[in-house]
Design a protein around this motif. Structure first.
Motif, PDB file in Angstrom:
ATOM      1  N   ASP A  18       0.805  -1.222   0.000  1.00  0.00           N
ATOM      2  CA  ASP A  18       0.000   0.000   0.000  1.00  0.00           C
ATOM      3  C   ASP A  18       0.838   1.272   0.000  1.00  0.00           C
ATOM      4  N   GLN A  19       2.162   1.140   0.137  1.00  0.00           N
ATOM      5  CA  GLN A  19       3.003   2.331   0.141  1.00  0.00           C
ATOM      6  C   GLN A  19       2.943   3.061  -1.204  1.00  0.00           C
ATOM      7  N   LEU A  20       2.558   2.321  -2.247  1.00  0.00           N
ATOM      8  CA  LEU A  20       2.451   2.931  -3.556  1.00  0.00           C
ATOM      9  C   LEU A  20       1.455   4.087  -3.548  1.00  0.00           C
ATOM     10  N   GLY A  21       0.431   3.982  -2.738  1.00  0.00           N
ATOM     11  CA  GLY A  21      -0.612   5.007  -2.702  1.00  0.00           C
ATOM     12  C   GLY A  21      -0.184   6.318  -2.091  1.00  0.00           C
ATOM     13  N   GLN A  22       1.046   6.404  -1.547  1.00  0.00           N
ATOM     14  CA  GLN A  22       1.504   7.642  -0.935  1.00  0.00           C
ATOM     15  C   GLN A  22       2.006   8.658  -1.951  1.00  0.00           C
ATOM     16  N   LEU A  23       2.258   8.206  -3.185  1.00  0.00           N
ATOM     17  CA  LEU A  23       2.824   9.100  -4.211  1.00  0.00           C
ATOM     18  C   LEU A  23       1.708   9.940  -4.817  1.00  0.00           C
ATOM     19  N   LYS A  24       1.261  10.926  -4.067  1.00  0.00           N
ATOM     20  CA  LYS A  24       0.044  11.659  -4.390  1.00  0.00           C
ATOM     21  C   LYS A  24       0.113  12.386  -5.728  1.00  0.00           C
ATOM     22  N   ASN A  25       1.311  12.852  -6.124  1.00  0.00           N
ATOM     23  CA  ASN A  25       1.435  13.637  -7.351  1.00  0.00           C
ATOM     24  C   ASN A  25       1.872  12.804  -8.555  1.00  0.00           C
TER      25      ASN A  25
ATOM     26  N   ARG B 158       2.008  10.986 -11.826  1.00  0.00           N
ATOM     27  CA  ARG B 158       1.207  11.058 -13.057  1.00  0.00           C
ATOM     28  C   ARG B 158       1.502   9.887 -13.997  1.00  0.00           C
ATOM     29  N   TYR B 159       2.733   9.355 -13.944  1.00  0.00           N
ATOM     30  CA  TYR B 159       3.132   8.285 -14.849  1.00  0.00           C
ATOM     31  C   TYR B 159       3.812   7.187 -14.035  1.00  0.00           C
ATOM     32  N   LEU B 160       3.246   5.987 -14.079  1.00  0.00           N
ATOM     33  CA  LEU B 160       3.809   4.832 -13.375  1.00  0.00           C
ATOM     34  C   LEU B 160       3.973   3.699 -14.367  1.00  0.00           C
ATOM     35  N   ASN B 161       5.213   3.227 -14.530  1.00  0.00           N
ATOM     36  CA  ASN B 161       5.491   2.152 -15.494  1.00  0.00           C
ATOM     37  C   ASN B 161       6.337   1.086 -14.809  1.00  0.00           C
ATOM     38  N   LEU B 162       5.713  -0.074 -14.551  1.00  0.00           N
ATOM     39  CA  LEU B 162       6.390  -1.225 -13.944  1.00  0.00           C
ATOM     40  C   LEU B 162       6.366  -2.414 -14.899  1.00  0.00           C
ATOM     41  N   GLU B 163       6.279  -2.165 -16.174  1.00  0.00           N
ATOM     42  CA  GLU B 163       6.145  -3.223 -17.180  1.00  0.00           C
ATOM     43  C   GLU B 163       7.354  -4.162 -17.194  1.00  0.00           C
ATOM     44  N   GLY B 164       7.074  -5.458 -17.471  1.00  0.00           N
ATOM     45  CA  GLY B 164       8.140  -6.413 -17.729  1.00  0.00           C
ATOM     46  C   GLY B 164       8.929  -6.838 -16.515  1.00  0.00           C
ATOM     47  N   ASN B 165       8.298  -6.939 -15.357  1.00  0.00           N
ATOM     48  CA  ASN B 165       8.952  -7.459 -14.166  1.00  0.00           C
ATOM     49  C   ASN B 165       8.298  -8.783 -13.777  1.00  0.00           C
ATOM     50  N   SER B 166       8.508  -9.219 -12.554  1.00  0.00           N
ATOM     51  CA  SER B 166       7.881 -10.449 -12.066  1.00  0.00           C
ATOM     52  C   SER B 166       7.010 -10.149 -10.856  1.00  0.00           C
ATOM     53  N   ILE B 167       6.403  -8.997 -10.871  1.00  0.00           N
ATOM     54  CA  ILE B 167       5.545  -8.592  -9.760  1.00  0.00           C
ATOM     55  C   ILE B 167       4.294  -9.463  -9.757  1.00  0.00           C
ATOM     56  N   SER B 168       3.956  -9.997  -8.601  1.00  0.00           N
ATOM     57  CA  SER B 168       2.822 -10.918  -8.485  1.00  0.00           C
ATOM     58  C   SER B 168       1.800 -10.358  -7.503  1.00  0.00           C
ATOM     59  N   GLY B 169       0.773 -11.157  -7.278  1.00  0.00           N
ATOM     60  CA  GLY B 169      -0.263 -10.746  -6.352  1.00  0.00           C
ATOM     61  C   GLY B 169      -1.250  -9.790  -6.995  1.00  0.00           C
ATOM     62  N   PRO B 170      -2.182  -9.287  -6.215  1.00  0.00           N
ATOM     63  CA  PRO B 170      -3.234  -8.417  -6.763  1.00  0.00           C
ATOM     64  C   PRO B 170      -2.739  -6.984  -6.965  1.00  0.00           C
ATOM     65  N   ILE B 171      -3.472  -6.248  -7.761  1.00  0.00           N
ATOM     66  CA  ILE B 171      -3.234  -4.806  -7.874  1.00  0.00           C
ATOM     67  C   ILE B 171      -3.668  -4.180  -6.556  1.00  0.00           C
ATOM     68  N   PRO B 172      -2.782  -3.450  -5.874  1.00  0.00           N
ATOM     69  CA  PRO B 172      -3.118  -2.961  -4.533  1.00  0.00           C
ATOM     70  C   PRO B 172      -4.262  -1.945  -4.551  1.00  0.00           C
ATOM     71  N   MET B 173      -5.081  -1.984  -3.528  1.00  0.00           N
ATOM     72  CA  MET B 173      -6.203  -1.062  -3.415  1.00  0.00           C
ATOM     73  C   MET B 173      -5.709   0.378  -3.310  1.00  0.00           C
ATOM     74  N   SER B 174      -4.517   0.565  -2.758  1.00  0.00           N
ATOM     75  CA  SER B 174      -4.002   1.919  -2.554  1.00  0.00           C
ATOM     76  C   SER B 174      -3.770   2.645  -3.865  1.00  0.00           C
ATOM     77  N   LEU B 175      -3.733   1.901  -4.976  1.00  0.00           N
ATOM     78  CA  LEU B 175      -3.543   2.535  -6.282  1.00  0.00           C
ATOM     79  C   LEU B 175      -4.664   3.529  -6.557  1.00  0.00           C
ATOM     80  N   GLY B 176      -5.815   3.271  -6.006  1.00  0.00           N
ATOM     81  CA  GLY B 176      -6.957   4.162  -6.208  1.00  0.00           C
ATOM     82  C   GLY B 176      -6.788   5.524  -5.570  1.00  0.00           C
ATOM     83  N   ARG B 177      -5.740   5.707  -4.751  1.00  0.00           N
ATOM     84  CA  ARG B 177      -5.508   7.007  -4.121  1.00  0.00           C
ATOM     85  C   ARG B 177      -4.625   7.920  -4.957  1.00  0.00           C
ATOM     86  N   LEU B 178      -4.092   7.393  -6.071  1.00  0.00           N
ATOM     87  CA  LEU B 178      -3.209   8.202  -6.920  1.00  0.00           C
ATOM     88  C   LEU B 178      -4.062   9.062  -7.848  1.00  0.00           C
ATOM     89  N   SER B 179      -4.646  10.093  -7.287  1.00  0.00           N
ATOM     90  CA  SER B 179      -5.654  10.884  -8.002  1.00  0.00           C
ATOM     91  C   SER B 179      -5.077  11.659  -9.176  1.00  0.00           C
TER      92      SER B 179
END
Length: 996
Positions: free
Chosen positions: A410-417, A419-440
């Motif tokens: 959920d720490q991802l949701g702290q980046l309030k400003n 605008r562009y997030l690119n994590l393509e081509g890794n081995s990240i697993s699990g669900p998309i975190p709910m905190s992503l919805g806070r990146l307004s």
């Protein structure tokens, strides 16, 4: 996506802060008083206009009667009325969209430059940039405009040599000439421009201008120097430049092949330094610590090695740093946290490893961070590096292909400003975190090509009202996506979610809140009916609904909706019905994929689609209307795939309308007749597939005009005559030649030996006679060991076309595409060839499959056949070969398929894992003994035992020695077999039964 606007803004701020140079106004202010332009100068401007070409009528205000000081692009002196400035720059510069580009192209001025400009004695600024003067030389008389302080002729379509007369412009402060069509023999003419502050000759060819460092030293006022992409080459030491006033230096995109010059880092006044893509080598000098005024540093795309010097981290006034695409080593130092003014960092693709330092979180001005393409190997802990004041300012985070793993927290949701997030081509697993919805503030989200899971697509994404792009393709997401997920995404333009088994459940009358430009839903479950909500999307440029289970017909409204779509993919569904017309999908390059459906009826009419895929359907009838309905203009298609349909009739003689074609695949139809002579118009043809039809006649000499061919597959037809000798001279790039299962006769012409690029050579099942040419050793592509997979593809504007080929090996037919570059094979089976197997064939070390069965070959198996160490399939059955099986064949560790049956071979079968593991049917019909046959060499056949066998008997360890050999052979064979090689597909136990 790398956001580059931050460093540009930084450069602008730096210039405003540090450069006290004259600026040229581009604002046309209203004039005070009643001063009007002089009549003589107005007439001069009219003569200048008469020689211009103005397709968009930009100069309509130049009417010959009004006050010229009110004309577009003309600036006059407020007190005297003299023309001081001409701003005729093409202002349409947005190249991001086709409509914008068209406006830019139409707005270009052209024609000639009239000498009447010489009458403008007070002209101090002339800007003709971004126009198109058709390659004419820069007029020499411009060097007589002695009042000029500003001259900009960049990207204006001038060509030839830069006139040395420009060196007479002694008042010049700004000289901007950048254009690929220009060249300069030398730069000595610049020496007279003592007031020059800004020199930009980017893209001007200076191959012979080795004097530029010496000339630059003669320009005492120089503040900016741009020599990007000038063809400069220094394979040694870059000459010394001594300048106390130089603030901006750009030597990017050249070919220096030397160490970073130490003198550059002694230019203490430098504010911006760009040495990117210039083949510099070695370490970054530690003297960089002395560049205390430096604000922007770009050393990207070089061959820089070693670690980042600590002196770099001491530049706490640096605002932009780009070291991407180098060979730097080790970890990113924690000292990077000392660069407190930095707002842009790009360290992508530079060989860093270890963990991302937590000190990055202390960079309170950092807006853009790109660490893609490194080997951090972090789990979710990489997000802890983004704690601290950085969470309040970071706008762009790029970590593409950075070896990241684990779950996102959920720490991802702290980046309030952000605008562009690119994590393509890794081995990240699990669900998309709910905190992503806070990146307004988020506009672009890219998490494609990971291992994200979850049975519930996160509904909190609907809170991201500013979101414009979502890329989540190629993950493991499951579950149902409904209207709720998109309820607030009114700004969404791009939605790429292909390769996830998601199910879309929306009402039949759903109207989405967005207007998408790109929709990619490959492998989703959309239901049997064609999705009606697509009808509401009026701005589509890309649509992919392939593999989505649609079994409906295409609605009538669909083709009008997609008339501006550049990419349309409905393939691999069960869509049925007829298609009467496929309109032009876009004003730019367009691709249409309708293959692997159940379309029927005649082929549709086309309107200049560049790539058309209609294969694996039930289209029927002849091709005349499809191919020949181009009376007004020629087709612009480059790829035409119609294989696996029910097409019939003769192959039409209309290829003159299809001159752009590179790929033609009409295989697996019922086409008849001969190859028409108009095939000669296909000069760009690289791939021709006509296999499995009923085509007949001789191969026409007109085919020899298609000299770019790399693939020729005419197998399984009824072609007659001899194989033309001209093939060897015309097709120097040919990689695949398949003429199997036709009615060719006569000898194999020695001219075919000139096909040195040939990897697959298949002449099986014909009536060929004579000997196998010894010159086949000239097939040099078969003599090399391919050590990597190189996709055999053809690049086009829309991407790349991946080539394919059908190969018969080990008794079955296989189609190869991705690993086609690794496939090498020769098949001359089922002909009437005679004579011995040429020993020269054994020099084809890279050959993987060889089939000479079903001929009348005599003599012995070449003793050096074991030199062909990569052979996986060897079939010499049903010939008249004699002698023993060469003992050296026991060393052929890759051999998985062998058939020597029905010859006159004798003696003992050599011992090896590969030979003894074959089925006994591989050796029957000979006079052989030993495993896997049941005949014992010493008892049943009377064959004199080998010395080793007799000694083993005396020691009482015959079977132990045999099993030891078998075990060693298996170990060696196993290790060698899977070492750096992708083997062809294996064979079953019954692969050898095809005998008499």
């Amino acid at each position: 996506m790398v956001i580059m606007d931050v460093p540009r803004r930084a450069v602008t701020l730096v210039l405003l802060r540090f450069l006290a140079v004259a600026t040229i106004t581009v604002v046309f202010c209203s004039r005070e008083g009643n001063v009007i332009c002089l009549e003589s100068e107005r007439q001069s401007l009219m003569r200048f206009k008469e020689d211009l070409v103005d397709p968009s009528n930009r100069l309509s205000s130049w009417d010959g009667h009004s006050d010229c000081c009110n004309w577009a692009g003309v600036v006059c002196d407020n007190s005297t009325g003299h023309v001081r400035e001409l701003h005729l720059r093409n202002l349409h510069e947005n190249m991001g969209a086709w409509a914008a580009y068209e406006a830019y192209r139409r707005s270009k001025l052209g024609g000639k430059i009239n000498p009447s400009l010489l009458n403008l004695k007070h002209l101090n600024s002339l800007d003709l940039s971004n126009n198109d003067f058709g390659g004419i030389q820069i007029p020499h008389f411009i060097g007589s405009l002695r009042s000029l302080r500003y001259l900009n002729l960049s990207n204006a379509g001038f060509g030839g040599v830069v006139p040395h007369q420009l060196g007479n412009l002694s008042s010049l402060h700004y000289l901007i000439l950048g254009d690929f069509s220009l060249r300069a023999k030398n730069l000595r003419w610049l020496s007279g421009l003592s007031l020059l502050q800004h020199l930009d000759m980017s893209r001007v060819s200076l191959d012979m201008g080795h004097d530029w460092p010496q000339v630059i030293n003669t320009l005492p006022s120089l503040v900016e120097l741009h020599l990007s992409n000038c063809g400069l080459r220094y394979e040694g030491t870059l000459p010394y430049v001594n300048h106390t006033s130089l603030a901006i230096l750009n030597l990017s995109d050249n070919y220096f092949v030397c160490l970073l010059p130490s003198w550059v880092f002694s230019l203490h006044s430098l504010i911006s330094l760009d040495l990117s893509n210039a083949v510099f080598q070695g370490p970054i000098p530690g003297s960089i610590r002395n560049m205390t005024n430096l604000r922007n540093l770009d050393l990207s795309t070089n061959n820089l090695t070693a670690t980042i010097p600590h002196g770099l981290h001491s530049l706490n006034h640096l605002e932009s740093l780009d070291l991407s695409d180098n060979l730097l080593q080790g970890r990113i130092s924690g000292d990077i946290g000392n660069m407190t003014s930095i707002n842009y960092i790009d360290l992508s693709d530079s060989g860093f490893e270890g963990r991302i330092p937590r000190s990055i979180g202390n960079l309170c001005n950092l807006k853009v961070l790109d660490l893609s393409g490194n080997n951090f190997g972090d789990g979710p802990d990489f997000l802890t590096s983004l704690s601290g004041c950085i969470i309040h300012v970071l706008e762009s985070l790029q970590l593409v292909e950075s070896q990241l793993s684990g779950h996102l927290n959920d720490q991802l949701g702290q980046l309030k400003n952000l605008r562009y997030l690119n994590l393509e081509g890794n081995s990240i697993s699990g669900p998309i975190p709910m905190s992503l919805g806070r990146l307004s503030s988020l506009r672009s989200l890219n998490m494609a090509d990971n291992q994200l899971t979850g049975t519930h697509f996160p509904e909190n994404l609907r809170h991201l009202r500013n979101l414009e792009e979502i890329y989540i393709s190629s993950n493991l997401l499951e579950g149902v996506v409904s209207e709720v997920h998109f309820s607030n995404l009114t700004n969404l333009k791009v939605f790429h979610a292909s390769g996830n088994p998601l199910t879309l459940k929306v009402s039949t009358n759903w109207i989405p809140p967005f207007q998408l430009e790109e929709i990619h839903l490959r492998s989703w479950h959309l239901g049997q009916q064609f999705p009606m909500w697509v009808q509401s999307q009026k701005k589509l440029s890309g649509l992919d609904l392939s593999c989505t289970g649609i079994s409906d017909g295409i609605p009538a409204w669909f083709w009008n909706l997609t008339s501006q779509t550049s990419y349309l993919n409905l393939s691999h569904n069960q869509i049925h019905g007829e298609i009467s017309y496929i309109p032009k999908q876009s004003d730019i390059y367009s691709e249409v994929y309708l293959d692997s459906n159940q379309f029927s009826g005649p082929l549709p009419r086309l309107s200049n689609v560049n790539e058309i895929y209609l294969s694996n359907n039930s289209f029927s009838g002849d091709m005349s209307n499809f191919l020949c309905n181009w009376t007004d203009k020629a087709s612009q298609s480059v790829v035409l795939r119609l294989e696996k349909n029910l097409l019939s009739g003769d192959l039409p003689d209309c290829w003159r309308y299809w001159e752009s074609l590179s790929v033609v695949d009409l295989g697996n139809n019922n086409l008849t007749g001969s190859i028409p002579s108009s095939i000669r118009f296909l000069h760009n043809l690289e791939s021709l597939h006509l296999h499995n039809n009923r085509l007949s006649g001789r191969l026409p000499s007109s085919l020899s005009s298609c000299t770019n061919l790399q693939i020729i597959d005419l197998a399984e037809n009824e072609f007659v005559g001899s194989i033309p000798a001209w093939m060897g001279k015309s097709f120097s790039n040919l990689m695949v030649l398949s003429l199997r299962s036709n009615k060719f006769h006569g000898e194999i012409a020695s001219e075919l030996c000139h096909l040195c690029s040939l990897q697959i050579f298949d002449l099986a099942n014909n009536n060929l006679s004579g000997k196998i040419p010894k010159c086949f050793y000239n097939f040099t592509a078969m003599a090399k060991e391919p050590n990597e997979i190189i996709h055999l593809s053809y690049p086009y504007a829309g991407g790349e076309y991946l080539e394919h080929a059908v190969v018969v090996t080990k008794g079955r037919e296989s189609q190869y595409d991705i690993i086609l570059s690794l496939v090498t094979g020769m098949d001359l089976s089922c002909n009437n060839l005679s004579g011995e197997i040429p020993k020269e064939l054994t020099s084809l070390f890279g050959l993987r499959t060889l089939n000479l069965s079903g001929n009348h070959l005599t003599g012995m198996i070449p003793q050096r056949i074991s030199d062909m160490k990569l052979l996986e399939s060897l079939d010499l059955s049903r010939n008249q070969l004699s002698g023993e099986i060469p003992p050296s064949m026991s060393g052929m560790t890759f051999l998985s398929y062998l058939n020597l049956s029905y010859n006159n071979l004798s003696g003992k079968i050599p011992l090896s894992t590969q030979l003894q593991s074959q089925n006994a049917t591989s050796f029957i019909g000979n006079h052989l003994c030993g495993l896997p046959l049941t005949e014992n060499c010493s008892i049943s056949t009377g064959v004199t035992p080998e010395i080793g066998d007799e000694e083993d008997k005396q020691d009482g360890h015959e079977m132990d020695w045999f099993h030891l050999c078998m075990a060693l052979g298996f170990v060696v064979g196993f290790n060698e077999r899977f070492k750096n090689v992708v083997p062809l597909q294996g064979a079953g136990k019954d692969s050898y039964i095809d005998n008499e």
